[in-house]
Design an enzyme around this catalytic site. Structure first.
Site: not given
Length: 343
Positions: A124, A268, A299
């Protein structure tokens, strides 16, 4: 006899993001569909993560195809020809071929000539890592323009029976062109890793282990589970809330910027509660728009920051020329944060 000296390489004095683009798969997976896989509720998922739906890629929405679509938009916004791109960096953990790097196929399809192309695996934080590399390339003189892509097909690595992760992940691609600038457009990238927590987000098993199990039960009628992502949610939550706020503040300090001078905060898209906790820790004014793309996208790991950036610019929440604080964090554990000028 005097020794020969290497000629110094000169690049741009500064760099900045010149264009951004994204691609979101067609198929929408609402929480109601996730509830057919796991014993949960829409309220539990929304409260725990902030997610209402996510996008999952179809058979033809490959890592390469999504990347090409996102990159095409970023290149058009930057106003350059693809053959001027001096490097292609692709951040991903879900390109399932060990080699060759998917970046080479993407570069060829885009018409980037003989530009160097490579993949990085920084989960990420991948887009932030790519941004740091691109900034160094442009200012160091090894490339005039660099294409950075964050792309994931995390649906391929999602265990639909795992109540703790089945609702989290989505697919998509985000891309950015980094090029020369007359003024600073990318602050110091504050990045790092903490390998002591390497096991809290990981693939359930290595590919060789999975294949060995498949060979062992071949013909026996037993099911071998595909490797998937697993996560110790509470450990990750505590780490992100306490440690990443410090990293975000370091990025602000390195750029010489205070929170009230930001035009956007683009973290993020991991978890809405983590985002809210970071806002509080940073004392971010209510006037600063915050990316909350996770509600509709889930996500998407390396793709989440450029996708959220594109959405904020398209919706008018953030404006070209605004300063934005970005921060990514994930498996490794790895992290990267920086203040950037929005394209």
């Amino acid at each position: 006899m005097s020794r020969a000296r290497i000629r110094p390489v000169t690049g741009a004095q500064y760099s900045r993001i010149l264009g951004v683009g994204g691609y979101r798969p067609v198929r929408v997976i609402p929480n109601s569909e996730v509830l057919t896989w796991i014993d949960s509720s829409d309220e539990w998922i929304r409260t725990r993560s902030g997610i209402a739906e996510r996008r999952w890629a179809g058979p033809e929405e490959t890592v390469a195809e999504m990347s090409v679509q996102a990159a095409g938009k970023a290149i058009a916004q930057a106003g350059i020809d693809p053959d001027r791109i001096g490097a292609v960096i692709v951040a991903t953990v879900s390109h399932l071929k060990q080699t060759p790097a998917i970046a080479t196929e993407i570069a060829e399809r885009l018409g980037c000539g003989t530009a160097p192309a490579f993949d990085i695996s920084a989960a990420c934080a991948g887009f932030g890592y790519g941004l740091g590399l691109a900034d160094g390339m442009v200012r160091g003189g090894s490339a005039d323009y660099v294409l950075v892509i964050g792309v994931e097909r995390l649906s391929d690595l999602t265990d639909q029976s795992d109540r703790s992760t089945a609702f989290i992940f989505g697919d998509g691609a985000g891309a950015a062109i980094i090029g020369p600038s007359d003024t600073p457009g990318i602050g110091k990238v504050v990045w790092g890793s903490d390998g002591s927590h390497k096991d809290v987000i990981s693939q359930t098993q290595a590919w060789d282990t999975a294949f060995a199990k498949e060979d062992a039960v071949n013909g026996a009628g037993e099911e071998v589970k595909w490797p998937a992502l697993r996560m110790e949610g509470q450990t990750v939550f505590r780490w992100a809330v306490w440690e990443m706020a410090k990293v975000a503040q370091q990025a602000l300090d390195a750029a010489g910027v205070t929170a009230d001078q930001l035009g956007a905060f683009i973290p993020h898209q991991a978890n809405m509660r983590i985002t809210d906790a970071m806002i509080k820790a940073l004392k971010l004014p209510e006037s600063v728009p915050v990316a909350r793309d996770i509600t509709e996208t889930g996500n998407t790991s390396a793709a989440s920051i450029p996708l959220a950036m594109e959405r904020m610019l398209e919706s008018g929440e953030a404006r070209s020329g605004d300063l934005a604080l970005i921060i990514g964090f994930g498996a490794g554990l790895v992290y990267a944060a920086a203040v950037v000028t929005l394209p």
